[in-house]
Design a protein around this motif. Sequence first.
Motif, short mmCIF file in Angstrom:
data_model
loop_
_atom_site.label_atom_id
_atom_site.label_comp_id
_atom_site.label_asym_id
_atom_site.label_seq_id
_atom_site.Cartn_x
_atom_site.Cartn_y
_atom_site.Cartn_z
N GLY A 1 18.59 17.61 68.35
CA GLY A 1 18.04 18.58 67.41
C GLY A 1 16.91 18.05 66.55
O GLY A 1 16.22 18.84 65.88
N LEU A 2 16.65 16.75 66.60
CA LEU A 2 15.54 16.19 65.84
C LEU A 2 14.19 16.70 66.33
O LEU A 2 13.19 16.57 65.63
CB LEU A 2 15.58 14.66 65.89
N TYR A 3 14.15 17.28 67.53
CA TYR A 3 12.86 17.79 68.01
C TYR A 3 12.37 18.95 67.14
O TYR A 3 11.19 19.30 67.16
CB TYR A 3 12.94 18.21 69.48
N VAL A 4 13.27 19.53 66.33
CA VAL A 4 12.85 20.56 65.38
C VAL A 4 11.78 20.01 64.44
O VAL A 4 10.84 20.72 64.08
CB VAL A 4 14.07 21.05 64.56
N PHE A 5 11.93 18.74 64.07
CA PHE A 5 10.93 18.12 63.20
C PHE A 5 9.66 17.79 63.97
O PHE A 5 8.54 17.97 63.46
CB PHE A 5 11.50 16.84 62.58
N PHE A 6 9.80 17.31 65.21
CA PHE A 6 8.63 16.86 65.95
C PHE A 6 7.74 17.99 66.45
O PHE A 6 6.53 17.79 66.63
CB PHE A 6 9.08 16.00 67.16
N VAL A 7 8.30 19.18 66.70
CA VAL A 7 7.50 20.27 67.27
C VAL A 7 6.31 20.67 66.38
O VAL A 7 5.18 20.70 66.86
CB VAL A 7 8.38 21.49 67.60
N PRO A 8 6.52 21.01 65.09
CA PRO A 8 5.35 21.39 64.30
C PRO A 8 4.35 20.26 64.12
O PRO A 8 3.15 20.51 64.05
CB PRO A 8 5.96 21.84 62.96
N VAL A 9 4.84 19.03 64.04
CA VAL A 9 3.94 17.88 63.88
C VAL A 9 3.09 17.70 65.13
O VAL A 9 1.85 17.60 65.06
CB VAL A 9 4.74 16.60 63.58
#
Length: 301
Positions: free
Chosen positions: A102-110
């Motif tokens: 679920g950490l990809y939630v942070f990486f997507v907008p970046v």
Amino acid sequence: MSRPVAALLLLICTMLWGFAFIAQKSAMDSMGPLTFAGVRYLLGGLLVLPLALWERRRRTAPLTGVHWGFIAGMSLVFFIGSWLQQAGLATTTATNGGFLTGLYVFFVPVLGFLLFRTRPHPIIFVCVPLALVGIYYLNGGGLDSFTQGDGLITVSAVFWAMHVILLGHVARATGLPIFVSAVSFLVAGAAALSLAFVIETPSWEGISAGWIEIAYAGILSTAVAFTFQAIGQQYVPPANAAIILSAESLFAAIGGALILGERLPPIGYAGATLIFVAILAVEALPPLWERRRAHVARTTN
């Protein structure tokens, strides 16, 4: 397709993927991660292929070299993300796997901003931290021990974020969401199985022992869920889609508790609430915001 229907398709994906962590974890008892990933994605790709070819025949415009380049890049990050996640699940729990993925939630907008200069709606900057805190609480407010498997899944989250971004871009650019998904399944499956014969020792006995896990992951988690993702992401911005898809950690925790006996701590229920608040806010507030702006514009003119 309306945006609410697209969001519903993505939410179905999260449920199918969340429970897939249980199948992925259990399959490691009888086969290696590359063997499982290879058979799973080849099965999923072959099941989707007839529909993908039908969709391809309906498109009159040819795919350009740029299109194929993006499809190749998407297939590559899909394969690497899958491999790292599956290998990580061999030495960590399904609940931790759901949390760390679920950490990809942070990486997507970046990554979306860095790659395509896509500016997300301001609500994203509220909902991303909210979802991350929810995922963190869902795991009990911390990880007891950070294993090698936890590290592999954390790195896989970067590749899943790239996959979310590239899939949304390629599906919109080509108008062939099912076709590009089928290509990525078959490429990833072929690459995984080829490497499995070099790194692992695949056997028919091991594959047969895990046929239930392979069937679930290949049919529901791959053929159905990833196809729904490709269709739904044409109508939902990548950063918003990542928030919705983050709910897979909730279903991973539920499945881990019901099937594998991985108990959800009391604070986990607070985490689940935060995740769904983030999902509701990211989907409900932007349209309300726009309608209010339009109403203000009409009344002032």
